[in-house]
Design a protein around this motif. Structure first.
Motif, mmCIF file in Angstrom:
data_model
loop_
_atom_site.group_PDB
_atom_site.id
_atom_site.type_symbol
_atom_site.label_atom_id
_atom_site.label_comp_id
_atom_site.label_asym_id
_atom_site.label_seq_id
_atom_site.Cartn_x
_atom_site.Cartn_y
_atom_site.Cartn_z
ATOM 1 N N SER A 16 0.803 -1.223 0.000
ATOM 2 C CA SER A 16 0.000 0.000 0.000
ATOM 3 C C SER A 16 0.835 1.273 0.000
ATOM 4 N N SER A 17 2.070 1.202 0.462
ATOM 5 C CA SER A 17 2.827 2.436 0.632
ATOM 6 C C SER A 17 4.129 2.516 -0.159
ATOM 7 N N TYR A 22 -0.044 6.260 -0.200
ATOM 8 C CA TYR A 22 -0.610 6.385 1.137
ATOM 9 C C TYR A 22 0.486 6.822 2.105
ATOM 10 N N LEU A 40 -4.971 12.781 3.459
ATOM 11 C CA LEU A 40 -4.447 11.940 2.384
ATOM 12 C C LEU A 40 -4.423 12.731 1.077
#
Length: 160
Positions: A16-17, A22, A40
């Motif tokens: 996800s990062s 994110y 965000l």
């Protein structure tokens, strides 16, 4: 103190990062330390290189962090989003710093994930940043999809 060579990402964050779409836990940690909040949407307005730079700041609790994190964040947001981060008063004694008690949210998240909560001894063996991460992931009452993978990565649950 110098910046890390690369962003500090845990294995559970990579999917996800890794592309820094994110906000990674290392940035969240420093935002919380400085008492800064960014959305965000604001984070995603920053160029990738700026996000990467912010993710390279140290997360060591027992040393003085470079004061450039907050200055860099302010300048980046002003330049690329024409906004400033929101300020809040950081908690001077967050639960994750206490090695003598596992925060209640940890047991709740562990229960939701179908796993046992870490005992006090296991909690105390974690690095401060790991305790911060688990407490951050456990702060809301609903299940957090990163909690169980973090517990496994930190050696607190059997690998699935």
């Amino acid at each position: 103190m110098s910046l890390n060579e690369a962003p500090l990402l845990f294995g559970f964050e990579v999917e996800s990062s890794e592309n820094l779409t994110y906000i990674p836990m290392c940035v969240r940690f420093n935002l919380d330390r400085f008492g800064l909040r960014v959305s965000l949407a604001q984070w995603q307005l920053l160029p990738w290189e700026d996000r990467r730079l912010l993710a390279r700041f140290p997360v060591d609790e027992d040393v003085e962090i470079e004061p450039n994190f907050d200055h860099a964040l302010f300048e980046m947001l002003r330049t690329h989003a024409n906004v400033e981060p929101e300020w809040f008063e950081p908690d001077p004694t967050p639960a994750w710093r206490d090695v003598n008690a596992v925060p209640d949210g940890i047991a709740h998240q562990a229960s939701l994930a179908g796993m046992g909560a870490p005992g006090v001894e296991a909690w105390a063996r974690l690095a401060p940043f790991q305790r911060y991460v688990l407490a951050k992931l456990a702060r809301k009452p609903e299940s957090n999809h990163d909690f169980a993978p973090a517990m496994r990565e930190f050696g607190l649950a059997a690998q699935a």
